[in-house]
Design a protein around this motif. Structure first.
Motif, PDB file in Angstrom:
ATOM      1  N   GLY A   1     -20.536 -51.254  48.064  1.00  0.00           N
ATOM      2  CA  GLY A   1     -19.939 -51.452  46.761  1.00  0.00           C
ATOM      3  C   GLY A   1     -20.934 -51.334  45.629  1.00  0.00           C
ATOM      4  N   VAL A   2     -20.434 -51.673  44.441  1.00  0.00           N
ATOM      5  CA  VAL A   2     -21.223 -51.506  43.236  1.00  0.00           C
ATOM      6  C   VAL A   2     -22.495 -52.341  43.274  1.00  0.00           C
ATOM      7  CG1 VAL A   2     -21.194 -51.823  40.730  1.00  0.00           C
ATOM      8  CG2 VAL A   2     -19.162 -50.956  41.898  1.00  0.00           C
ATOM      9  N   ALA A   3     -22.456 -53.517  43.901  1.00  0.00           N
ATOM     10  CA  ALA A   3     -23.633 -54.389  43.938  1.00  0.00           C
ATOM     11  C   ALA A   3     -24.820 -53.703  44.589  1.00  0.00           C
ATOM     12  CB  ALA A   3     -23.309 -55.683  44.681  1.00  0.00           C
ATOM     13  N   ARG A   4     -24.558 -52.804  45.545  1.00  0.00           N
ATOM     14  CA  ARG A   4     -25.658 -52.116  46.220  1.00  0.00           C
ATOM     15  C   ARG A   4     -26.344 -51.113  45.299  1.00  0.00           C
ATOM     16  NH1 ARG A   4     -25.364 -52.585  51.788  1.00  0.00           N
ATOM     17  NH2 ARG A   4     -27.514 -51.825  51.691  1.00  0.00           N
ATOM     18  N   LEU A   5     -25.707 -50.800  44.176  1.00  0.00           N
ATOM     19  CA  LEU A   5     -26.280 -49.830  43.243  1.00  0.00           C
ATOM     20  C   LEU A   5     -27.205 -50.492  42.228  1.00  0.00           C
ATOM     21  CD1 LEU A   5     -23.107 -47.672  42.525  1.00  0.00           C
ATOM     22  CD2 LEU A   5     -24.931 -47.193  44.147  1.00  0.00           C
ATOM     23  N   ASN A   6     -27.221 -51.833  42.167  1.00  0.00           N
ATOM     24  CA  ASN A   6     -28.041 -52.518  41.164  1.00  0.00           C
ATOM     25  C   ASN A   6     -29.515 -52.146  41.232  1.00  0.00           C
ATOM     26  OD1 ASN A   6     -25.912 -53.829  39.914  1.00  0.00           O
ATOM     27  ND2 ASN A   6     -26.017 -55.601  41.273  1.00  0.00           N
ATOM     28  N   PRO A   7     -30.151 -52.113  42.430  1.00  0.00           N
ATOM     29  CA  PRO A   7     -31.576 -51.757  42.462  1.00  0.00           C
ATOM     30  C   PRO A   7     -31.871 -50.357  41.938  1.00  0.00           C
ATOM     31  CG  PRO A   7     -30.916 -52.831  44.509  1.00  0.00           C
ATOM     32  CD  PRO A   7     -29.668 -52.519  43.755  1.00  0.00           C
ATOM     33  N   ILE A   8     -30.988 -49.393  42.186  1.00  0.00           N
ATOM     34  CA  ILE A   8     -31.262 -48.037  41.711  1.00  0.00           C
ATOM     35  C   ILE A   8     -31.164 -47.983  40.189  1.00  0.00           C
ATOM     36  CG2 ILE A   8     -28.957 -46.957  41.722  1.00  0.00           C
ATOM     37  CD1 ILE A   8     -32.117 -45.430  43.251  1.00  0.00           C
ATOM     38  N   ARG A   9     -30.310 -48.833  39.601  1.00  0.00           N
ATOM     39  CA  ARG A   9     -30.284 -48.947  38.139  1.00  0.00           C
ATOM     40  C   ARG A   9     -31.656 -49.362  37.616  1.00  0.00           C
ATOM     41  NH1 ARG A   9     -25.159 -51.943  39.025  1.00  0.00           N
ATOM     42  NH2 ARG A   9     -23.431 -50.589  38.419  1.00  0.00           N
ATOM     43  N   LEU A  10     -32.231 -50.372  38.260  1.00  0.00           N
ATOM     44  CA  LEU A  10     -33.547 -50.846  37.845  1.00  0.00           C
ATOM     45  C   LEU A  10     -34.620 -49.790  38.098  1.00  0.00           C
ATOM     46  CD1 LEU A  10     -33.364 -54.530  39.126  1.00  0.00           C
ATOM     47  CD2 LEU A  10     -33.035 -53.689  36.791  1.00  0.00           C
ATOM     48  N   GLY A  11     -34.423 -48.976  39.137  1.00  0.00           N
ATOM     49  CA  GLY A  11     -35.353 -47.888  39.393  1.00  0.00           C
ATOM     50  C   GLY A  11     -35.366 -46.891  38.250  1.00  0.00           C
ATOM     51  N   TYR A  12     -34.182 -46.506  37.778  1.00  0.00           N
ATOM     52  CA  TYR A  12     -34.103 -45.617  36.619  1.00  0.00           C
ATOM     53  C   TYR A  12     -34.748 -46.272  35.401  1.00  0.00           C
ATOM     54  CZ  TYR A  12     -31.038 -41.999  38.582  1.00  0.00           C
ATOM     55  OH  TYR A  12     -30.525 -40.947  39.302  1.00  0.00           O
ATOM     56  N   PHE A  13     -34.471 -47.578  35.205  1.00  0.00           N
ATOM     57  CA  PHE A  13     -35.030 -48.298  34.064  1.00  0.00           C
ATOM     58  C   PHE A  13     -36.558 -48.216  34.081  1.00  0.00           C
ATOM     59  CE2 PHE A  13     -36.817 -52.018  32.028  1.00  0.00           C
ATOM     60  CZ  PHE A  13     -36.092 -52.130  30.856  1.00  0.00           C
ATOM     61  N   ALA A  14     -37.158 -48.490  35.245  1.00  0.00           N
ATOM     62  CA  ALA A  14     -38.618 -48.505  35.347  1.00  0.00           C
ATOM     63  C   ALA A  14     -39.209 -47.112  35.149  1.00  0.00           C
ATOM     64  CB  ALA A  14     -39.038 -49.074  36.705  1.00  0.00           C
ATOM     65  N   PHE A  15     -38.592 -46.077  35.762  1.00  0.00           N
ATOM     66  CA  PHE A  15     -39.128 -44.725  35.610  1.00  0.00           C
ATOM     67  C   PHE A  15     -39.115 -44.304  34.148  1.00  0.00           C
ATOM     68  CE2 PHE A  15     -38.539 -40.172  35.089  1.00  0.00           C
ATOM     69  CZ  PHE A  15     -39.650 -39.687  35.759  1.00  0.00           C
ATOM     70  N   PHE A  16     -38.000 -44.546  33.465  1.00  0.00           N
ATOM     71  CA  PHE A  16     -37.892 -44.101  32.083  1.00  0.00           C
ATOM     72  C   PHE A  16     -38.646 -45.009  31.126  1.00  0.00           C
ATOM     73  CE2 PHE A  16     -34.730 -41.363  33.860  1.00  0.00           C
ATOM     74  CZ  PHE A  16     -34.808 -40.235  33.058  1.00  0.00           C
ATOM     75  N   LEU A  17     -39.001 -46.212  31.559  1.00  0.00           N
ATOM     76  CA  LEU A  17     -39.911 -47.029  30.776  1.00  0.00           C
ATOM     77  C   LEU A  17     -41.244 -46.288  30.641  1.00  0.00           C
ATOM     78  CD1 LEU A  17     -39.899 -49.963  29.533  1.00  0.00           C
ATOM     79  CD2 LEU A  17     -41.185 -50.641  31.562  1.00  0.00           C
ATOM     80  N   GLY A  18     -41.718 -45.722  31.761  1.00  0.00           N
ATOM     81  CA  GLY A  18     -42.948 -44.937  31.716  1.00  0.00           C
ATOM     82  C   GLY A  18     -42.783 -43.647  30.936  1.00  0.00           C
ATOM     83  N   LEU A  19     -41.636 -42.973  31.120  1.00  0.00           N
ATOM     84  CA  LEU A  19     -41.404 -41.724  30.401  1.00  0.00           C
ATOM     85  C   LEU A  19     -41.287 -41.973  28.896  1.00  0.00           C
ATOM     86  CD1 LEU A  19     -40.941 -38.678  30.927  1.00  0.00           C
ATOM     87  CD2 LEU A  19     -38.489 -39.159  30.883  1.00  0.00           C
ATOM     88  N   GLY A  20     -40.735 -43.135  28.524  1.00  0.00           N
ATOM     89  CA  GLY A  20     -40.613 -43.486  27.113  1.00  0.00           C
ATOM     90  C   GLY A  20     -41.949 -43.777  26.462  1.00  0.00           C
ATOM     91  N   ILE A  21     -42.953 -44.006  27.265  1.00  0.00           N
ATOM     92  CA  ILE A  21     -44.328 -44.106  26.749  1.00  0.00           C
ATOM     93  C   ILE A  21     -44.961 -42.715  26.688  1.00  0.00           C
ATOM     94  CG2 ILE A  21     -46.619 -45.090  27.159  1.00  0.00           C
ATOM     95  CD1 ILE A  21     -45.028 -47.257  28.858  1.00  0.00           C
ATOM     96  N   TYR A  22     -44.753 -41.938  27.735  1.00  0.00           N
ATOM     97  CA  TYR A  22     -45.401 -40.628  27.851  1.00  0.00           C
ATOM     98  C   TYR A  22     -44.937 -39.649  26.769  1.00  0.00           C
ATOM     99  CZ  TYR A  22     -46.663 -36.092  29.857  1.00  0.00           C
ATOM    100  OH  TYR A  22     -47.161 -34.832  30.048  1.00  0.00           O
ATOM    101  N   LEU A  23     -43.631 -39.486  26.603  1.00  0.00           N
ATOM    102  CA  LEU A  23     -43.132 -38.436  25.715  1.00  0.00           C
ATOM    103  C   LEU A  23     -43.515 -38.646  24.252  1.00  0.00           C
ATOM    104  CD1 LEU A  23     -39.622 -37.504  27.175  1.00  0.00           C
ATOM    105  CD2 LEU A  23     -41.751 -36.220  27.304  1.00  0.00           C
ATOM    106  N   PRO A  24     -43.299 -39.823  23.679  1.00  0.00           N
ATOM    107  CA  PRO A  24     -43.658 -39.955  22.254  1.00  0.00           C
ATOM    108  C   PRO A  24     -45.152 -40.095  21.998  1.00  0.00           C
ATOM    109  CG  PRO A  24     -41.992 -41.587  22.921  1.00  0.00           C
ATOM    110  CD  PRO A  24     -42.594 -41.023  24.165  1.00  0.00           C
ATOM    111  N   TYR A  25     -45.916 -40.641  22.950  1.00  0.00           N
ATOM    112  CA  TYR A  25     -47.260 -41.095  22.619  1.00  0.00           C
ATOM    113  C   TYR A  25     -48.397 -40.421  23.379  1.00  0.00           C
ATOM    114  CZ  TYR A  25     -44.419 -44.739  20.519  1.00  0.00           C
ATOM    115  OH  TYR A  25     -43.479 -45.410  19.779  1.00  0.00           O
ATOM    116  N   PHE A  26     -48.093 -39.656  24.440  1.00  0.00           N
ATOM    117  CA  PHE A  26     -49.204 -39.102  25.207  1.00  0.00           C
ATOM    118  C   PHE A  26     -49.866 -37.940  24.477  1.00  0.00           C
ATOM    119  CE2 PHE A  26     -51.256 -36.986  28.907  1.00  0.00           C
ATOM    120  CZ  PHE A  26     -52.030 -38.060  29.308  1.00  0.00           C
ATOM    121  N   SER A  27     -49.098 -37.105  23.789  1.00  0.00           N
ATOM    122  CA  SER A  27     -49.746 -36.020  23.033  1.00  0.00           C
ATOM    123  C   SER A  27     -50.589 -36.571  21.875  1.00  0.00           C
ATOM    124  CB  SER A  27     -48.721 -34.988  22.545  1.00  0.00           C
ATOM    125  OG  SER A  27     -47.723 -35.574  21.757  1.00  0.00           O
TER     126      SER A  27
END
Length: 402
Positions: free
Chosen positions: A10-36
């Motif tokens: 069920g939907v509850a099993r999808l909760n960790p993958i939500r957090l996985g997306y959150f963590a990956f894009f936390l890093g991408l949200g640092i890289y794209l605006p600020y790495f250049s």
């Protein structure tokens, strides 16, 4: 596809993958605006920065297909994701340490390629894990992916204010922290089963890639991401030159992602009402308009705000529809490799060439002309998707392979 035990949780099993997306894009949200800007602060010229960013993206030509092959042949995706996230975190720390020594351009390039090799495959295989966990309900995918957009906002707004205070030196350290969090989160994600073939015969990757329409789709995806090159490399620099602060720049990045989140929650309904081809052509047309507005009207806040809202189309809709097309055309044991090929063609080759061209254009032509060049690439992508309509135009709700 048939539901696996992981999917039946069920939907509850999808909760960790939500957090996985959150963590990956936390890093991408640092890289794209600020790495250049971080690289420019290290003393590199804009054309060199474009080449350096292109090297990170170029790793996506090789790394995602390799990881996709490993996932398809092992039947396991989570363990490979954890390993790649941890190695990427170590390499991000290396990028932080390079700022304190005279490593030279070659040293930076070698470490950037190594970082890109392990970092770039993460998103395509996160998508594979999410699609396997959703099973026969792929319409749940945009709601899961929206959590990545939320992570991006947290990074670009909250961490943008932090970078304003402590400086760009924090950028690679924050990326490393986000990647460690990703690995920890993925530890809680159940290993999903491999989806079954939906056709009478297993899909042949080689045969599918010989189809002109399929090649046209991948070529169009290549150009969609190429057209983002100037935006990803120099949008922050462009706005800073116009007088916007780092906090304001972070807020403007975040606005685009807020629009993307809203779209992700609307997409299941749109998917059931419109063929993917219609959604894709609308998105590409709005993308072409977006680059013109950023190039010619970025000094007018109202137009800039509108252009950032169009991120929902230029990235959100093109990404989601592309994922659905590949999920539709590459089922079963071809699933991970299909998504990896899309990743390599679009976010790898297309983004790498786009960033390289951005570096060549920036400083040699005015910003409006650089963004106009990206509009031309968008229009070429529009034409290619029309030519590839056979693989993109199935009826709403259809799940069988064409």
């Amino acid at each position: 596809m048939s539901a696996t035990p992981a999917e039946q949780g069920g939907v509850a099993r999808l909760n960790p993958i939500r957090l996985g997306y959150f963590a990956f894009f936390l890093g991408l949200g640092i890289y794209l605006p600020y790495f250049s800007p971080y690289l420019i602060e290290q003393g590199f010229a804009p054309d060199t920065v474009g080449a350096m960013l292109a090297m990170v993206m170029a790793a996506k030509l090789i790394a995602p297909p390799l990881l996709g092959w490993a996932v398809d042949h092992s039947g396991r995706v989570i363990v490979w994701l954890i390993a790649a996230a941890l190695i990427s975190a170590v390499l991000a720390v290396g990028l932080a340490l390079l700022a304190g020594i005279d490593a030279g351009l070659v040293g930076w390039m070698v470490l950037l390629v190594a970082f890109g090799f392990f970092w770039q495959p993460l998103l395509s295989q996160l998508d594979v894990a999410a699609l396997r966990l959703t099973g026969p309900a792929p319409e749940r995918y945009p709601a899961l992916r929206a959590w990545g957009s939320i992570g991006f906002i947290v990074a670009s707004v909250g961490l943008g204010a932090l970078i304003d205070r402590i400086g760009l030196v924090a950028v690679p350290w924050l990326m490393a922290i986000a990647l460690v969090v990703l690995a920890l989160v993925l530890w809680r994600v159940p290993e999903p089963g491999v989806p079954r073939e939906t056709g009478a015969r297993p899909v042949s990757i080689r045969d599918r890639l010989k189809e002109p329409a399929m090649l046209g789709f991948f070529a169009g995806s290549f150009l969609i991401n190429l057209s983002h090159g100037v935006y990803y490399a120099f949008f922050s620099v462009h706005l800073a030159d116009l007088g916007y602060s780092a906090t304001a720049i972070g807020l403007l990045w975040a606005l685009g992602v807020v629009a993307e989140i809203v779209l992700f929650f609307l997409l299941p309904g749109l998917r059931n009402r419109f063929a993917p081809l219609v959604l894709l052509l609308i998105a590409i047309g709005l993308m072409a308009l977006r680059w013109l507005l950023i190039g010619y009207q970025a000094d007018v806040l109202g137009w800039l705000l509108f252009a950032q809202l169009l991120h929902a189309a230029s990235f959100g809709m093109t990404h989601a529809v592309g994922i659905w097309v590949v999920d539709h055309q590459f089922p079963g044991r071809a699933h991970a490799r299909g998504q990896a090929i899309l990743s390599a063609a679009s976010y790898g080759g297309g983004a790498a060439l786009g960033l390289y061209l951005a570096g060549l254009l920036w400083g040699r032509v005015e910003p409006d002309m650089a963004f106009a060049a990206m509009t031309l690439a968008s229009l070429l992508a529009f034409a290619l998707m029309l030519a590839a309509r056979r693989v993109v135009r199935w009826s709403p709700g259809e799940r069988e392979v064409a």
